[in-house]
Design an enzyme around this catalytic site. Sequence first.
Site, PDB file in Angstrom:
ATOM      1  N   GLU A 277     -18.276  -5.061  10.307  1.00  0.00           N
ATOM      2  CA  GLU A 277     -19.713  -4.808  10.517  1.00  0.00           C
ATOM      3  C   GLU A 277     -20.297  -5.823  11.497  1.00  0.00           C
ATOM      4  O   GLU A 277     -21.155  -5.487  12.317  1.00  0.00           O
ATOM      5  CB  GLU A 277     -20.440  -4.827   9.171  1.00  0.00           C
ATOM      6  CG  GLU A 277     -20.023  -3.664   8.292  1.00  0.00           C
ATOM      7  CD  GLU A 277     -20.914  -3.441   7.073  1.00  0.00           C
ATOM      8  OE1 GLU A 277     -21.193  -2.274   6.759  1.00  0.00           O
ATOM      9  OE2 GLU A 277     -21.318  -4.439   6.444  1.00  0.00           O
TER      10      GLU A 277
ATOM     11  N   GLY B 295     -28.791 -12.652  -7.202  1.00  0.00           N
ATOM     12  CA  GLY B 295     -28.197 -11.707  -6.268  1.00  0.00           C
ATOM     13  C   GLY B 295     -28.187 -10.326  -6.897  1.00  0.00           C
ATOM     14  O   GLY B 295     -28.944 -10.044  -7.831  1.00  0.00           O
TER      15      GLY B 295
END
Length: 389
Positions: A167, A11
């Site tokens: 979001e 990541g």
Amino acid sequence: MAKKVVILGAGYAGLVCALKLNKLATTQDAEIILVNKHDYHQLITQLHEPAVGAKKQEDITISLNSILGSKPIKFIKDTVVSINKEAQTVELEHSTLSYDYLVVALGSDTEFFGIPGLKEYSFTMKSVNQANRIREHIEKCFQNYNKEKRDSMLTFVVGGAGFSGIELVGELADKLPELTAKYNVPKDKVKIYSVEAAPSIMPGFDPELVEFSKKSLEDRGVKFLIGMPVVQVEPGVVHLKNGDTINTDTMIWTGGVRGVKQVIDAGFETEPRGRAKLDEHLRALGHTNVWIIGDASFYLNPEGRPYPPTAQISVQMGDLAADNIYASIKHLKLESFEPHLYGAVASLGRKVAVANLSPKFKPKGWVAYRIKDASKWRYLSTIGALFKK
């Protein structure tokens, strides 16, 4: 003889650590091994877009082979099962690795806070695969509504009104009119709820930006239930603390993170939610050869509060961990973690965002959206992936 550096997770934190260490160390200094369960890097901060079909999976994933190229970093596609810190080994599904230095960057698991039925009957959004499942489910709800005529099929509940939750409801609010037209579904039947236990949405944002965000989303049909904890989830029903219920086929939970099982089971010192406690050099407490970085970690700022699990913190952790591993190999002085915070930007849907960048600079609307977009391109440049897939 080269030290074996095993990095678990590709990541933001793990990938940046591998790339930075590769720049610092020669192959005589370090053998770098990067382990990840997928052969691609995911732009986790963009997951809300494929979750509603605004972008495709390939728009927010980049092949690790294309990023690593011919660099002397060995990539292993496998899943981490366990860590044995005494033996200095990592058990993978298909092999076992030994290490001299270990970097654990396995992200986080979802925190369900012990709420009955929440884990079993809600969607989570922590990977591209999970985002794809949400998108397919939403599409099916619209596709089948005119056959079944159940209003719960067009009622969408997002639990948690932090970054991810806000979001996501923004993208949903922009996408749903398109779906109502595509499947000839009445617009007035569609409902979007943002449910938040805290007394306010978007912690850390300036009140005027919170108010702007709330109004922008409400104008597009989002209904906020603030200070309203979810207490139980059953198939088709979300129960709230005040006794109200919401009939829905779609509960998406974005409300919190906890440490990963591999770190907890290995016996590293953790806080109550299972995130690893660190020393000032980002090493696991009591261990001079193990770094735990990104969302799997718990590190306090000078005010005594933990740094939030954000991409910018993860990137800076990856960068410093590489510096300190190199310093350890070369017997040099290690650096302390003092991140530079660039502020926060939250998307409210397509072409609208809010940005908390400084006391005097708090853009909103299109300008903030462009800033968020620019931060993505800056990151892609950092990992050498501007034009790669």
